[in-house]
Design a protein around this motif. Structure first.
Motif, PDB file in Angstrom:
ATOM      1  N   VAL A 245      -9.469  -0.569  -1.293  1.00 16.16           N
ATOM      2  CA  VAL A 245      -9.234  -1.902  -0.727  1.00 16.16           C
ATOM      3  C   VAL A 245     -10.098  -2.977  -1.405  1.00 16.16           C
ATOM      4  O   VAL A 245      -9.569  -4.002  -1.842  1.00 16.16           O
TER       5      VAL A 245
ATOM      6  N   LYS B 159     -21.441   5.922   3.826  1.00 18.72           N
ATOM      7  CA  LYS B 159     -20.128   6.220   4.403  1.00 18.72           C
ATOM      8  C   LYS B 159     -19.912   7.714   4.626  1.00 18.72           C
ATOM      9  O   LYS B 159     -19.205   8.105   5.537  1.00 18.72           O
TER      10      LYS B 159
ATOM     11  N   THR C 161       0.830  -1.203   0.000  1.00 17.34           N
ATOM     12  CA  THR C 161       0.000   0.000   0.000  1.00 17.34           C
ATOM     13  C   THR C 161       0.865   1.253   0.000  1.00 17.34           C
ATOM     14  O   THR C 161       0.654   2.174  -0.794  1.00 17.34           O
TER      15      THR C 161
ATOM     16  N   ALA D 296      -9.156   8.621   3.690  1.00 15.16           N
ATOM     17  CA  ALA D 296      -9.250   7.349   4.408  1.00 15.16           C
ATOM     18  C   ALA D 296     -10.503   6.586   3.982  1.00 15.16           C
ATOM     19  O   ALA D 296     -10.453   5.378   3.769  1.00 15.16           O
ATOM     20  N   GLN D 297     -11.605   7.287   3.828  1.00 17.25           N
ATOM     21  CA  GLN D 297     -12.836   6.621   3.383  1.00 17.25           C
ATOM     22  C   GLN D 297     -12.684   6.061   1.979  1.00 17.25           C
ATOM     23  O   GLN D 297     -13.152   4.960   1.681  1.00 17.25           O
ATOM     24  N   THR D 298     -12.017   6.812   1.105  1.00 19.52           N
ATOM     25  CA  THR D 298     -11.771   6.334  -0.258  1.00 19.52           C
ATOM     26  C   THR D 298     -10.941   5.064  -0.204  1.00 19.52           C
ATOM     27  O   THR D 298     -11.234   4.071  -0.869  1.00 19.52           O
ATOM     28  N   PHE D 299      -9.918   5.095   0.630  1.00 20.96           N
ATOM     29  CA  PHE D 299      -9.027   3.951   0.729  1.00 20.96           C
ATOM     30  C   PHE D 299      -9.796   2.699   1.173  1.00 20.96           C
ATOM     31  O   PHE D 299      -9.734   1.662   0.516  1.00 20.96           O
ATOM     32  N   TRP D 300     -10.552   2.789   2.263  1.00 23.82           N
ATOM     33  CA  TRP D 300     -11.205   1.604   2.817  1.00 23.82           C
ATOM     34  C   TRP D 300     -12.388   1.133   1.983  1.00 23.82           C
ATOM     35  O   TRP D 300     -12.648  -0.057   1.879  1.00 23.82           O
ATOM     36  N   ASN D 301     -13.140   2.067   1.408  1.00 23.92           N
ATOM     37  CA  ASN D 301     -14.383   1.675   0.748  1.00 23.92           C
ATOM     38  C   ASN D 301     -14.253   1.443  -0.745  1.00 23.92           C
ATOM     39  O   ASN D 301     -15.066   0.752  -1.335  1.00 23.92           O
TER      40      ASN D 301
END
Lengths: 240, 253
Positions: A156, B112, A41, A148-153
């Motif tokens: 990933v 989200k 990552t 962070a939201q872009t990364f996780w949702n």
């Protein structure tokens, strides 16, 4: 020529080795995957150079040297470092931290397998992240996602699907190269087979049985990997 | 009886250089509530960059964007994310999330970003898909949708966030000619419903029918603005009219 009666006695006698192999492979696979996810990552997602450069060096080192050499350096080489550090620590009355460099065969094997496997995983994961289209990031930002939201949702779930076949392959490799642990005196499956074969001179039967244990492990691993791949299959992502 | 004009979006003196080249040169415009303005002009003229700077996907070098009077330039990182939520963006190549089916493409930001519960988000998603005529495609993935359907899902996705303004960056340029109509119909419905919109497009005929103001951009500057009938009349001798004549000649519509 092939002594079937002897062959059948091998199964229980190799079982302890099989068990030790599993107890090396499972933690090494999990730790390797965790290392690979973090390193891949950072290397794939535009982190600053001072973070990426040392990780690139780590990957080059573990991909670019022989695994046996890595095991030797870790198991036989590190104690030398410990001896060198010992007077330094003793002179200052520091706790005997140099002792951590005396690794057991088991610890050295798990450590090196995890690091080696992590280097390979990181390449698959880096590639998967780089293959995600720029527009996916733009769309997420446009909807108000934080990084962070872009990364996780978004990143990933997509990268995991792309990296999974490669990472699964790496785990199958790990199962097989775990046999190298016997070189640093660890009595896992291959080491146990070697001892049994040397005392019975029944090399064909012994290694054939050991081979079947490996085949069982790799088949099981591949089956689990395929099940997961199918369960998360999405149209447009390779399979499905 | 005309209600007094309420500016929803104000763009003031935006400039932006990319790779040492000036792409936007002191661009200003105002969008009042319920207005649709259309950006036309040659490719590379700065239309996309303008929309992206308005959305703060690119931070402008100079100038500011005001959404209902609030300055984007003065917002911190957190608030910029909230600011972007209130502006819907439609991309030329759709940019649907490839790993999610249509309804989850619409629902994910509701869950989200807006923090809605899954059931409520999915219900809203289905309502928005229904609005763009795709109620029966809710469980299809982007790879299973046509270009026009993908673009309509992306419009539903933007609408679900209750945007104050929609920015459309050539929403039909990546579509086959026979699929353009279904997307333009959705945009026309939105315009009639009073959505405030700024749209870059090469669909001149569509622009003429629906907008009261065309903005012609070239070399990063707004060259001309005006009512379509005035600006595009062959006798006007405007740059916009010449550009449209050339488009018509090339595309035959």
């Amino acid at each position: 020529m092939f002594d079937l009666a002897y062959y059948q006695t091998l199964w229980p006698r190799l079982f302890s080795g099989f068990w030790l192999s599993l107890s090396t492979i499972i933690p090494a696979a999990l730790a390797g995957l965790a290392i690979g996810v973090v390193v891949g990552t950072v290397r794939g997602a535009m982190f600053p150079r001072f973070l990426v450069a040392p990780l690139n060096a780590y990957v080059s080192l573990f991909r670019g040297t022989a695994l046996v050499v890595q095991l030797f350096v870790c198991y036989y080489g590190l104690p030398q470092l410990a001896m060198w550090l010992k007077p330094f620590f003793a002179a200052r009355g520091l706790p005997e931290l140099w002792r951590i460099f005396y690794l057991s065969p088991y610890a050295a094997s798990v450590l090196i397998f995890a690091l080696c496997s992590g280097a390979y995983h990181s390449e698959y994961i880096r590639g998967a992240i780089l293959s995600i289209k720029k527009g996916q990031f733009a769309a997420a930002r446009a909807l108000g996602f934080t990084q962070a939201q872009t990364f996780w949702n978004i990143i990933v779930p997509q990268a995991a699907r792309r990296a999974w076949p490669g990472c699964g392959n790496e785990i199958v490799y790990l199962i097989k190269y775990s046999s190298l642990a016997y070189i640093v005196t660890f009595k896992e499956l291959t080491g146990t087979a070697m001892t049994l074969a040397n005392s019975s001179f029944r090399y064909a039967e012994t290694f054939f049985a050991a081979g079947l244990y490996y085949l069982f492990m790799t088949t099981l691993a591949a089956w689990i990997m395929r099940r997961l791949e199918k369960a998360y299959a999405v149209p447009g992502f390779g399979r499905g | 009886m005309n209600a007094p004009a309420q500016p929803v979006l104000e763009v003031r003196n935006l400039s932006k250089s990319l790779g040492g080249k000036l792409i936007l040169d002191d661009v200003s415009l105002t969008l009042n509530k319920g207005e649709l303005k259309v950006l036309i002009g040659p490719s590379g003229g700065g239309k996309s960059t303008l929309l992206q700077c308005v959305h703060y996907l690119h931070r402008p070098d100079r100038g500011d964007v005001f959404l209902e009077g609030r300055s984007a330039a003065e917002m911190g990182r957190r608030n910029i994310c909230a600011f972007r939520q209130e502006i819907g963006m439609i991309f030329q190549d759709f940019n649907l999330f490839d790993h999610l089916d249509a309804e989850n493409n619409v629902a994910i930001a509701l869950r989200k970003v807006k923090g809605l519960a899954k059931a409520a988000a999915l219900a809203r998603a289905r309502a928005e898909l229904d609005r763009v005529g795709l109620a029966d495609k809710a469980d299809l993935f982007p790879a299973q949708l046509s270009g026009g359907q993908k673009q309509r899902v992306s419009i539903a996705r933007a609408l679900a966030m209750d945007p104050k303004v929609m920015l459309l960056d050539e929403p039909t340029s990546a579509l086959d000619p026979d699929l353009i109509g279904e997307v333009l119909n959705v945009v026309a419905d939105l315009a009639r419903g009073g959505m405030t919109m700024l749209m870059a497009t090469h669909q001149i005929g569509f622009a003429r029918r629906l907008t009261r103001e065309i903005i012609f951009m070239e070399n990063g500057r707004i060259i001309e603005t005006g009512r379509p009938d005035d600006l595009l009349a062959p006798a006007s001798e405007s740059r916009a009219a010449a550009f449209c004549a050339k488009l018509t000649e090339l595309l035959g519509h």
